[in-house]
Write an enzyme that holds these catalytic residues in place. Sequence first.
Site, short mmCIF file in Angstrom:
data_model
loop_
_atom_site.label_atom_id
_atom_site.label_comp_id
_atom_site.label_asym_id
_atom_site.label_seq_id
_atom_site.Cartn_x
_atom_site.Cartn_y
_atom_site.Cartn_z
N ASP A 1 -0.97 0.45 -1.81
CA ASP A 1 -2.26 -0.08 -2.25
C ASP A 1 -3.30 1.02 -2.46
O ASP A 1 -3.80 1.60 -1.51
CB ASP A 1 -2.75 -1.08 -1.20
CG ASP A 1 -3.99 -1.82 -1.62
OD1 ASP A 1 -4.45 -1.63 -2.75
OD2 ASP A 1 -4.50 -2.61 -0.81
N ASP B 1 -7.28 -0.54 -8.83
CA ASP B 1 -6.86 -1.12 -7.56
C ASP B 1 -5.53 -1.87 -7.69
O ASP B 1 -5.47 -2.92 -8.32
CB ASP B 1 -7.97 -2.08 -7.10
CG ASP B 1 -7.66 -2.79 -5.79
OD1 ASP B 1 -6.71 -2.37 -5.10
OD2 ASP B 1 -8.39 -3.74 -5.46
#
Length: 397
Positions: free
Chosen positions: A286, A105
């Site tokens: 992201d 992430d």
Amino acid sequence: MLRTHSFLSTRTQERSMKWLGILGLVALSECLVMIPLTKIKTMRETLREKNLLTNFLEKNTDGRSQNVARDPKLSLHPLRNYLDLAYVGSITIGTPPQQFKVLFDTGSGDLWVPSIYCYSPPCRAHKVFNPHLSTTFRLPGRPVDLIYGSGRVVGVLGCDTVRIGNLVDVVQPFALIRSQFGMQHAPFDGILGLGYPSLAIRGTTPIFDNLKRRGLISQPVFAFYLSTRKENGSMVMFGGLDHSYHKGEIQWIPVSRPHYWQITMNRITMNGLNLGCFRGCQAIVDTGTSFLVGPSRMITIIRRLIGARPVGHEYAVSCRYVTRLPTIVFTINGNNYPVPPEAYIRKSLRGLCLSSFAGGTENMSRSETWILGDVFLRLYFSVYDRGNNRVGLAPAV
């Protein structure tokens, strides 16, 4: 980039370039660590199949993050909604190694996995870390409390050896989760954050920074290739790049604020109509967000333009008209990055054609901010260069 001096002869330059090419291949094979990612069913799909989605969404939109925002012991990530993420890879923790499926992430900075001390239902559905089985485990014991848009995890800080492929990071801080809420159906055991250190638990060093500081990677870069077509084929790579995963040159964009992987965006258009970002705005690249996320007011306009109608807590369009919908174009650093309707409309297992736009970024910043999640990153190979504080994008193969 290496350059030969201008006074070298053409033949000498050719020889130099050949040797540089050979050395580059050697460096690639020795220093580039590639971790396969598996594309699997998302948490949203699993909840929808079990008729639990509506109940879950109602329980997890109670504004709880606003109520605890002033507590310094908490780490808040209200827009980290892991409902729609589908790409996971394997790491191990401890000696001997215990294996976990994690989400890599770029929008967070912490590593966490469930522990044997967790009795919450989500922990029982995932692999758990047993510190008693690891000879290298150490327990600083500081409390950890991480709140996300799709759940919450509470635990304590520990340190142990973490392996990502053949990268071995010793004494790496991570959170051993003791209570977990809202992630029972997540397709991953834990999360490995690749954001800047300012996103991590105070006083800890994220794993990528430790890999860089200890000289375990030859270049302070990592990159993602997210496949659109099949279960296998996606990849995260550390310490270098495999250029066979993209077409054309990588376009580099400076990081505007080294916290998230945040860059400046010029404009957003659809059918030539400017949809926002009128005087420039910010965008966060992201891998921990699946959708294209923006200010709620502008997302409402986009849904209206594509004819999306509410279906429960989601928005659907007619499947017959998907190919006729307009392409949305993100202009970044002077380059256009089109996202066609086949990318921003996804077909559910029940045959609904659902929009992949979401609102809410007005809650994280006073300036206009967008999040370019996996919908965007499946189209564009993305590079994260900590050495030069820049993001690279190129069309994915």
